[in-house]
Design a protein around this motif. Structure first.
Motif, PDB file in Angstrom:
ATOM      1  N   VAL A  31      -0.219   2.275   1.658  1.00  0.00           N
ATOM      2  CA  VAL A  31       0.738   3.340   1.965  1.00  0.00           C
ATOM      3  C   VAL A  31       0.728   3.498   3.476  1.00  0.00           C
ATOM      4  O   VAL A  31      -0.249   3.966   4.053  1.00  0.00           O
ATOM      5  N   LEU A  32       1.812   3.075   4.123  1.00  0.00           N
ATOM      6  CA  LEU A  32       1.884   3.106   5.581  1.00  0.00           C
ATOM      7  C   LEU A  32       2.361   4.468   6.080  1.00  0.00           C
ATOM      8  O   LEU A  32       2.828   5.302   5.297  1.00  0.00           O
ATOM      9  N   LYS A  33       2.276   4.686   7.394  1.00  0.00           N
ATOM     10  CA  LYS A  33       2.663   5.971   7.971  1.00  0.00           C
ATOM     11  C   LYS A  33       4.154   6.224   7.774  1.00  0.00           C
ATOM     12  O   LYS A  33       4.945   5.302   7.630  1.00  0.00           O
ATOM     13  N   ASN A  34       4.508   7.494   7.755  1.00  0.00           N
ATOM     14  CA  ASN A  34       5.887   7.965   7.582  1.00  0.00           C
ATOM     15  C   ASN A  34       6.450   7.610   6.204  1.00  0.00           C
ATOM     16  O   ASN A  34       7.621   7.319   6.054  1.00  0.00           O
ATOM     17  N   THR A  35       5.587   7.630   5.169  1.00  0.00           N
ATOM     18  CA  THR A  35       5.979   7.312   3.792  1.00  0.00           C
ATOM     19  C   THR A  35       5.999   8.583   2.957  1.00  0.00           C
ATOM     20  O   THR A  35       5.179   9.470   3.142  1.00  0.00           O
ATOM     21  N   PHE A  36       6.940   8.649   2.020  1.00  0.00           N
ATOM     22  CA  PHE A  36       7.100   9.794   1.121  1.00  0.00           C
ATOM     23  C   PHE A  36       7.113   9.266  -0.316  1.00  0.00           C
ATOM     24  O   PHE A  36       8.058   8.609  -0.716  1.00  0.00           O
ATOM     25  N   LEU A  37       6.038   9.508  -1.064  1.00  0.00           N
ATOM     26  CA  LEU A  37       5.963   9.153  -2.483  1.00  0.00           C
ATOM     27  C   LEU A  37       6.127  10.442  -3.281  1.00  0.00           C
ATOM     28  O   LEU A  37       5.210  11.262  -3.336  1.00  0.00           O
ATOM     29  N   ALA A  38       7.277  10.626  -3.891  1.00  0.00           N
ATOM     30  CA  ALA A  38       7.572  11.867  -4.608  1.00  0.00           C
ATOM     31  C   ALA A  38       6.791  11.941  -5.916  1.00  0.00           C
ATOM     32  O   ALA A  38       6.257  10.942  -6.410  1.00  0.00           O
ATOM     33  N   SER A  39       6.737  13.110  -6.494  1.00  0.00           N
ATOM     34  CA  SER A  39       5.993  13.347  -7.732  1.00  0.00           C
ATOM     35  C   SER A  39       6.477  12.440  -8.859  1.00  0.00           C
ATOM     36  O   SER A  39       7.670  12.241  -9.036  1.00  0.00           O
ATOM     37  N   GLY A  40       5.530  11.878  -9.599  1.00  0.00           N
ATOM     38  CA  GLY A  40       5.856  11.034 -10.736  1.00  0.00           C
ATOM     39  C   GLY A  40       6.208   9.608 -10.392  1.00  0.00           C
ATOM     40  O   GLY A  40       6.573   8.834 -11.264  1.00  0.00           O
TER      41      GLY A  40
END
Length: 65
Positions: A31-40
Motif C-alpha cells: 500500500v503506497l503513499k496517497n492511497t485510499f482503500l475504502a471500507s469493504g
C-alpha cells in the motif's frame, strides 16, 4: 526522512494512507503513499495499491485495478 545536506530541504515528503473498516489485504501486497482503500475493499496478493479504491471492490495486479 531524507534531507538534502546543502539546502536542508526534505526530499521525500510524506502523504497519507487511508484504510477503511473490514478490508482484506493479501499476502505480500503493498500500500503506497496517497492511497485510499475504502471500507469493504479487497487488495489481492502481491498487488500494489496506488490510488483510490471504492467500497466493496476487489482489486488485483500491479498496479491494482
Amino acid at each position: 526522512m531524507i534531507y538534502d545536506k546543502d539546502s536542508n530541504l526534505r526530499l521525500n515528503p510524506s502523504k497519507s494512507i487511508y484504510l477503511g473498516d473490514h478490508i482484506w489485504v493479501g499476502q505480500y501486497a503493498w500500500v503506497l503513499k496517497n492511497t485510499f482503500l475504502a471500507s469493504g475493499s479487497i487488495l489481492g496478493a502481491k498487488g500494489i495499491a496506488t490510488k483510490t479504491y471504492y467500497s466493496n471492490s476487489a482489486n488485483v495486479g500491479i498496479p491494482a485495478k
